[in-house]
Enzyme design. Sequence first.
Site, PDB file in Angstrom:
ATOM      1  N   LYS A  14       0.829  -1.213   0.000  1.00  8.66           N
ATOM      2  CA  LYS A  14       0.000   0.000   0.000  1.00  8.66           C
ATOM      3  C   LYS A  14       0.863   1.263   0.000  1.00  8.66           C
ATOM      4  O   LYS A  14       0.572   2.211  -0.713  1.00  8.66           O
ATOM      5  CB  LYS A  14      -0.944   0.018   1.209  1.00  8.66           C
ATOM      6  CG  LYS A  14      -1.936  -1.137   1.233  1.00  8.66           C
ATOM      7  CD  LYS A  14      -2.992  -0.949   2.301  1.00  8.66           C
ATOM      8  CE  LYS A  14      -2.455  -0.996   3.717  1.00  8.66           C
ATOM      9  NZ  LYS A  14      -1.937  -2.325   4.121  1.00  8.66           N
ATOM     10  N   ARG A  87     -10.219   0.133   8.843  1.00  6.78           N
ATOM     11  CA  ARG A  87      -9.610  -1.126   9.261  1.00  6.78           C
ATOM     12  C   ARG A  87     -10.638  -2.112   9.800  1.00  6.78           C
ATOM     13  O   ARG A  87     -10.289  -3.240  10.100  1.00  6.78           O
ATOM     14  CB  ARG A  87      -8.674  -0.790  10.383  1.00  6.78           C
ATOM     15  CG  ARG A  87      -7.194  -1.079  10.406  1.00  6.78           C
ATOM     16  CD  ARG A  87      -6.459  -1.556   9.267  1.00  6.78           C
ATOM     17  NE  ARG A  87      -5.122  -1.933   9.661  1.00  6.78           N
ATOM     18  CZ  ARG A  87      -4.044  -1.188   9.474  1.00  6.78           C
ATOM     19  NH1 ARG A  87      -4.101  -0.041   8.863  1.00  6.78           N
ATOM     20  NH2 ARG A  87      -2.868  -1.620   9.881  1.00  6.78           N
ATOM     21  N   ARG A 126      11.353  -6.047   4.901  1.00  5.42           N
ATOM     22  CA  ARG A 126      11.229  -4.634   5.262  1.00  5.42           C
ATOM     23  C   ARG A 126      11.776  -4.384   6.662  1.00  5.42           C
ATOM     24  O   ARG A 126      12.326  -3.322   6.943  1.00  5.42           O
ATOM     25  CB  ARG A 126       9.756  -4.215   5.183  1.00  5.42           C
ATOM     26  CG  ARG A 126       9.520  -2.756   5.505  1.00  5.42           C
ATOM     27  CD  ARG A 126       8.088  -2.339   5.255  1.00  5.42           C
ATOM     28  NE  ARG A 126       7.193  -2.781   6.314  1.00  5.42           N
ATOM     29  CZ  ARG A 126       5.878  -2.605   6.304  1.00  5.42           C
ATOM     30  NH1 ARG A 126       5.295  -2.025   5.284  1.00  5.42           N
ATOM     31  NH2 ARG A 126       5.128  -3.024   7.295  1.00  5.42           N
ATOM     32  N   ARG A 132      10.771  -0.195  12.113  1.00  2.00           N
ATOM     33  CA  ARG A 132       9.450  -0.238  12.752  1.00  2.00           C
ATOM     34  C   ARG A 132       9.427  -1.319  13.814  1.00  2.00           C
ATOM     35  O   ARG A 132       9.767  -2.472  13.541  1.00  2.00           O
ATOM     36  CB  ARG A 132       8.368  -0.515  11.706  1.00  2.00           C
ATOM     37  CG  ARG A 132       7.841   0.741  11.085  1.00  2.00           C
ATOM     38  CD  ARG A 132       6.822   0.456  10.005  1.00  2.00           C
ATOM     39  NE  ARG A 132       5.653  -0.272  10.471  1.00  2.00           N
ATOM     40  CZ  ARG A 132       4.518  -0.353   9.766  1.00  2.00           C
ATOM     41  NH1 ARG A 132       4.425   0.238   8.593  1.00  2.00           N
ATOM     42  NH2 ARG A 132       3.491  -1.020  10.242  1.00  2.00           N
ATOM     43  N   ARG A 143      -0.605  -9.023  13.391  1.00  3.82           N
ATOM     44  CA  ARG A 143      -1.183  -8.046  12.460  1.00  3.82           C
ATOM     45  C   ARG A 143      -1.974  -8.757  11.365  1.00  3.82           C
ATOM     46  O   ARG A 143      -3.040  -8.295  10.956  1.00  3.82           O
ATOM     47  CB  ARG A 143      -0.073  -7.175  11.851  1.00  3.82           C
ATOM     48  CG  ARG A 143       0.472  -6.174  12.872  1.00  3.82           C
ATOM     49  CD  ARG A 143       1.826  -5.630  12.494  1.00  3.82           C
ATOM     50  NE  ARG A 143       1.785  -4.820  11.299  1.00  3.82           N
ATOM     51  CZ  ARG A 143       2.875  -4.553  10.555  1.00  3.82           C
ATOM     52  NH1 ARG A 143       4.056  -5.033  10.899  1.00  3.82           N
ATOM     53  NH2 ARG A 143       2.769  -3.798   9.512  1.00  3.82           N
TER      54      ARG A 143
HETATM   55  P1  AMP Z   1      -0.060   0.410   9.185  1.00  2.00           P
HETATM   56  O1  AMP Z   1       1.057   1.402   9.041  1.00  2.00           O
HETATM   57  O2  AMP Z   1      -1.277   0.797   8.381  1.00  2.00           O
HETATM   58  O3  AMP Z   1       0.384  -1.005   8.922  1.00  2.00           O
HETATM   59  O4  AMP Z   1      -0.529   0.466  10.709  1.00  2.00           O
HETATM   60  C1  AMP Z   1       0.347   0.136  11.771  1.00  2.00           C
HETATM   61  C2  AMP Z   1      -0.448  -0.031  13.058  1.00  2.00           C
HETATM   62  O5  AMP Z   1      -1.144   1.185  13.356  1.00  2.00           O
HETATM   63  C3  AMP Z   1      -1.529  -1.097  13.026  1.00  2.00           C
HETATM   64  O6  AMP Z   1      -1.012  -2.389  13.317  1.00  2.00           O
HETATM   65  C4  AMP Z   1      -2.476  -0.593  14.114  1.00  2.00           C
HETATM   66  O7  AMP Z   1      -1.940  -0.855  15.407  1.00  2.00           O
HETATM   67  C5  AMP Z   1      -2.422   0.907  13.917  1.00  2.00           C
HETATM   68  N1  AMP Z   1      -3.452   1.393  12.945  1.00  2.00           N
HETATM   69  C6  AMP Z   1      -3.220   1.966  11.730  1.00  2.00           C
HETATM   70  N2  AMP Z   1      -4.379   2.321  11.135  1.00  2.00           N
HETATM   71  C7  AMP Z   1      -5.359   1.961  11.995  1.00  2.00           C
HETATM   72  C8  AMP Z   1      -6.789   2.045  11.944  1.00  2.00           C
HETATM   73  N3  AMP Z   1      -7.438   2.569  10.897  1.00  2.00           N
HETATM   74  N4  AMP Z   1      -7.485   1.574  13.014  1.00  2.00           N
HETATM   75  C9  AMP Z   1      -6.859   1.044  14.087  1.00  2.00           C
HETATM   76  N5  AMP Z   1      -5.523   0.917  14.191  1.00  2.00           N
HETATM   77  C10 AMP Z   1      -4.766   1.373  13.151  1.00  2.00           C
END
Ligand code: AMP
Length: 188
Positions: A14, A87, A126, A132, A143
């Site tokens: 993404k 999400r 990654r 991260r 996740r």
């Molecule tokens: P991402 O960078 O999108 O992979 O998000 C990393 C982490 O941020 C996720 O594992 C969640 O803990 C949190 N997170 C990101 N977007 C959301 C969302 N829309 N709702 C809830 N938690 C989120």
Amino acid sequence: MLNIILFGAPGAGKGTQSDYLVEKYHLNHISTGDLLRKEIADQTELGKRIKSIMDAGRLVSDDIVIEMIDNAIAKDTQGILFDGFPRNVAQAEVLEQLLAKHGRKLTCLVSLDVPQEELIRRMLERAKISGRSDDNEETIKNRLKEYEAKTLPVADFYEKKGLHVKVNGLGDIKAISASIIAEIEKRK
Ligand code: AMP
């Protein structure tokens, strides 16, 4: 005005594809993951509350991300690429209301389709450079579990509305971008 959701499992690409789409369509890139990581990096009160949840690979509470999205839509004037939001179905329902409140409609949800073994391989790769704290094997598994249980139903939510577009997320990055763009062109 385009309002697009870029959807897919963690590791589906993404972030990479967002860069192309943002450049091509001059969209505002709203990544809830990036916004949340910034709160942690800035050591805000919110950042301190969410760090352990994110490190465990769980979703943070809907209220937190919804407020961020509401603010982002209110400020935007050029169209939005949503990355990492919604999400779960509750967030998708709220997004509909927020878009309507601002006189907008969703163009489509583009989902990047990538098999699980490849997702894990990409995330571990990654992890070597991302820095991260949630890119480790244990958290990656959580996740993916959260994704399957809570996030995947979001695609069905939009499928029922005729707004779900599936794109093969394997192969050449530019070829994937071209497929996404072709789908957006049909719907804009
Ligand atoms: P991402 O960078 O999108 O992979 O998000 C990393 C982490 O941020 C996720 O594992 C969640 O803990 C949190 N997170 C990101 N977007 C959301 C969302 N829309 N709702 C809830 N938690 C989120």
